[in-house]
Design an enzyme around this catalytic site. Structure first.
Site: not given
Ligand code: CP
Length: 306
Positions: A55-56, A84, A105, A133
């Site tokens: 999703r993100t 590396k 991320r 998040h």
């Molecule tokens: N909600 C969320 O962070 O989903 P993903 O891990 O798929 O990005």
């Protein structure tokens, strides 16, 4: 309101007025979800994902493209020079030459803060280990406001892995800026982190319980999370809590009329599929909110909307 060029590291860096403004801009983006726009033409967004995501990553990508911008990046570090031995700070100092903003991320707590210290371009935290998040919290707030018409005055339950779940940490911080009553529902082993409790207690009423049945009739919103298997240092510890809670039709008997159920997804087995077709289930609509909220955030950070 001064968003241009700003990083999004922690939801704690935002005031309620700023969060409300982001939600207002997201609402204004709704028509552009279908129509599109070229307000970000010529801008490039880098998506650096050192951990899996559906999703993100995809919603940032589609948000950027709907506004006429372009994206670069990677979905896993195996194909990059990280293999590396290149460190995060150097990776960021390289990528800032290619992009106008960087979505990151990373499995390490503090990674987004470190990246923001090294970067001349805005860093958007798309998940920093079990820590935070923040953009998920923004879309969660937007979904509550859209589905319930308001946030103030609601009784909101956060259920599941409150220890390792980064979405519930950011969401709890964000909700502490509103007039809500928060119910934290988890097995004792997965209770909310002390540092989060210390931050929110005193701002809003917080009730901790171990079973949904203790508070279900009170709830207007139930936000469920999966157990974050990948964060457990000890596999035996995970085995002990695995399957310890599940929301099914029986568990929802006695729910308030109008209750909505949210989930950041992915789901494993904590919400039974039989719940999906009930009026309670809003978690797939929540996914759509992720696009408009990220459109709003990108437009603000990249200076297309002020
Ligand atoms: N909600 C969320 O962070 O989903 P993903 O891990 O798929 O990005």
């Amino acid at each position: 309101m001064g968003f241009e060029g700003r990083s999004v590291v922690s939801i704690k860096d935002f005031t309620r007025e700023e969060l409300d403004y982001i939600l207002d801009v997201a609402e204004a983006m709704e028509p552009l979800y279908d129509k599109g726009s070229d307000m970000l033409r010529g801008k490039v967004l880098a998506l650096l994902f050192f951990e899996p995501s559906t999703r993100t990553r995809l919603s940032f990508e589609v948000a950027m493209k709907k506004l006429g911008g372009a994206t670069i990046g990677f979905a896993k570090p195996e194909a990059t020079s990280v293999m590396k031995g290149e460190n995060l700070a150097d990776t960021i100092r390289v990528v800032e030459n290619y992009a106008d903003a960087i979505v990151l991320r990373h499995p390490r707590e503090g990674s987004a803060r470190l990246a923001a210290e090294f970067s001349k371009k805005p860093i958007i935290n798309a998940g920093s280990g079990a820590e935070e998040h923040p953009t998920q919290a923004m879309l969660d707030l937007y979904t509550v406001r859209r589905e319930r018409g308001r946030i103030d005055g609601l009784n909101i339950g956060l259920m599941g892995d409150l220890r390792y779940g980064r979405t519930v940490h950011s969401l709890a911080y964000a909700l502490s800026l509103y007039k809500v009553r928060l119910y934290l529902i988890s097995p004792p082993e997965l209770r909310m982190r002390r540092e989060v409790l210390e931050e929110i207690e005193g701002k809003i009423p917080v009730v901790e319980v171990s079973d949904l049945s203790e508070v279900l009739p009170e709830l207007d919103v139930l936000y469920v999370t999966r157990i974050q298997k990948e964060r457990f240092a000890d596999p035996l510890e995970y085995e002990r809590v695995k399957g310890s809670y599940r929301v099914d039709l029986k568990a929802l008997e006695g729910a308030k009329e109008g209750l909505i159920i949210l989930h950041p997804l992915p789901r494993v087995d904590e919400i039974a599929p039989e719940v999906d077709n009930t009026p309670y289930a809003r978690y797939f609509r929540q996914v759509r909110s992720g696009v408009v909220v990220r459109m709003a955030l990108l437009a603000l950070i990249l200076g297309a909307v002020r």
